[in-house]
Design an enzyme around this catalytic site. Structure first.
Site, PDB file in Angstrom:
ATOM      1  N   LYS A 186       8.965 -44.242   2.142  1.00  0.00           N
ATOM      2  CA  LYS A 186       8.218 -42.996   2.342  1.00  0.00           C
ATOM      3  C   LYS A 186       6.726 -43.206   2.030  1.00  0.00           C
ATOM      4  CE  LYS A 186      12.564 -41.645   2.491  1.00  0.00           C
ATOM      5  NZ  LYS A 186      13.380 -41.539   3.664  1.00  0.00           N
TER       6      LYS A 186
HETATM    7  C1  LIG Z   1      14.965 -41.156   2.994  1.00  0.00           C
HETATM    8  C2  LIG Z   1      15.654 -39.920   3.353  1.00  0.00           C
HETATM    9  C3  LIG Z   1      16.582 -39.304   2.483  1.00  0.00           C
HETATM   10  C4  LIG Z   1      17.063 -39.951   1.223  1.00  0.00           C
HETATM   11  O1  LIG Z   1      16.090 -40.134   0.260  1.00  0.00           O
HETATM   12  P1  LIG Z   1      16.487 -40.913  -1.094  1.00  0.00           P
HETATM   13  O2  LIG Z   1      15.320 -40.635  -1.984  1.00  0.00           O
HETATM   14  O3  LIG Z   1      16.607 -42.359  -0.742  1.00  0.00           O
HETATM   15  O4  LIG Z   1      17.743 -40.332  -1.609  1.00  0.00           O
HETATM   16  C5  LIG Z   1      17.117 -38.076   2.854  1.00  0.00           C
HETATM   17  N1  LIG Z   1      16.783 -37.480   4.010  1.00  0.00           N
HETATM   18  C6  LIG Z   1      15.929 -38.050   4.878  1.00  0.00           C
HETATM   19  C7  LIG Z   1      15.593 -37.332   6.147  1.00  0.00           C
HETATM   20  C8  LIG Z   1      15.352 -39.298   4.593  1.00  0.00           C
HETATM   21  O5  LIG Z   1      14.521 -39.856   5.473  1.00  0.00           O
END
Ligand SMILES: *Cc1c(COP(=O)(O)O)cnc(C)c1O
Length: 390
Positions: A186
């Site tokens: 992210k």
């Molecule tokens: C990355 C992601 C998640 C999960 O995030 P984590 O912090 O790894 O649990 C959930 N939803 C979407 C749309 C994502 O891109």
């Protein structure tokens, strides 16, 4: 390594010496679990997105689970989720004990819309989880009105959307419960981590309690008290805490968010301009009323593109350019096999046709041009005749 043939990663975390110093300070302080830095990170995050409260958690997945549970969603409830999302969106619904109802998405934004939600809704539906896909803000006004009229809870999976805006406000600042991810894929990261934002003070208190075993008082309160405090366990909770080590990194990263997003948007603009000349490729754009952080630079290989998605991935990998497939379709995975739901033709087309191009802070204009040049070479192939690699 730089140069015309250097490997290009699809994504890279953006760390500097300040993050390392912040971690060293936490270690020297001796307080490494959830404590003062988590509180400071929560306050800064809430202020940055324009929400009244922020509650840090161990991941976005844990945060979505907690947000649903704390809002009273559980067994007997059905939650509408886009199948076209990272599988964690649907999994969080199941973790909360509710059932998943997959809905289709808009062919351009790749997000849920009122029409796709309405087509999937049943009498058992009590909530909608809207996902801002790859950072692309969803139409929150229309969805908010629809959910309010229908008496449905609206929760935002904002995993990818930190720094994106809709109608001039940051995602997270629209009054719904929104959950962000701080995973290295992210825009900013704490290694692992998540953040829930909400304007509801009672919900925030319950989220804080549920993230730490249902405990009536936090460690900081107990530490600050002159007299020993004996805590109570008010309900069955979880350990979904973030550490102060992670929060210290998050505070530095949050301070760089604007710079990171504006750099991503500048690179995306260059991609957009160059891709306009490549046949049968659709580049992503800001949606009406919103701006995306381009957390994923997702392009669609349209009808007429001579190579399949997997051939493009392979070809670009041979050129040392790392692409990723676009967004997965959860309903096609064994974990959700046989799941009842509506037809999902747009989801199935997009998941088969999209790829994510490299986009990170170390990418140069020349790198963008190189990626587009190679994609253009793929686009001018005649079907079935793969040229020998030069
Ligand atoms: C990355 C992601 C998640 C999960 O995030 P984590 O912090 O790894 O649990 C959930 N939803 C979407 C749309 C994502 O891109």
């Amino acid at each position: 390594m730089t140069g015309p043939d250097a490997p290009l990663a699809v994504m890279k975390p953006c760390f500097g010496p300040q993050e390392a110093e912040a971690v060293a300070e936490v270690l020297a302080s001796g307080w490494v679990a959830q404590g003062p830095r988590v509180s400071a990170f929560e306050a800064a995050f809430a202020e940055r997105v324009g929400a009244r409260h922020a509650v840090a958690v161990s991941s976005c997945t844990a945060g979505l689970h907690l947000a649903l549970t704390a809002s009273g969603i559980g067994p007997g409830d059905e939650v509408i989720v886009p199948s076209l999302s990272f599988i964690a969106s649907a999994n969080a619904v199941r973790h909360a004990g509710a059932s998943v109802r997959f809905a289709d998405v808009d062919p351009i934004t790749q997000n849920l819309t009122v029409a796709t939600v309405d087509a999937a809704r049943t009498p058992a539906t009590t909530a909608v989880m809207v996902v801002h896909q790859a950072g692309m803000p969803a139409e929150l006004d229309a969805l908010g009105r629809y959910c309010a009229d229908a008496g449905l809870l609206l929760v935002e999976d904002a995993a990818c959307a930190l720094g994106s805006t809709y109608r001039g406000r940051s995602i997270g600042g629209h009054g719904n419960t929104a959950v962000f991810s701080l995973h290295p894929r992210k825009v900013i990261t704490t290694g692992e981590g998540g953040m829930i934002t909400t304007d509801d003070a009672d919900l925030a208190r319950r989220l804080e309690r549920l993230r730490q075993h249902g405990m009536s008082i936090g460690a900081a309160e107990r530490h600050a008290a002159a007299q020993p405090m004996i805590e109570q366990y008010l309900e069955v909770g979880f350990n979904f805490r973030l550490s102060d080590i992670a929060a210290a990194v998050g505070l530095v990263q949050l301070g760089r968010l604007d710079e990171i997003v504006s750099h991503r948007r500048a690179l995306a603009a260059r991609y957009g301009a160059r891709l306009a000349d490549v046949a049968s490729v659709r580049a992503p754009q800001d949606p009406p009323g919103g701006t995306t952080n381009f957390q994923g630079y997702l392009v669609e290989l349209m009808d007429g593109f001579p190579l399949s998605r997997d051939e493009v991935l392979r070809r670009m990998a041979e050129r040392r350019i790392s692409l990723r497939r676009g967004i997965m379709a959860s309903h096609l995975e064994p974990a959700y096999a046989g799941h009842p739901g509506v037809a999902l033709p747009v989801t199935e087309r997009l998941t088969a046709r999209c790829v994510i191009l490299p986009l990170h802070h170390e990418l140069s204009d020349a790198d963008v041009d190189r990626v587009v040049g190679e994609l253009a070479a793929c686009s001018s192939e005649r079907s079935g005749t793969l040229r020998a690699t030069a």
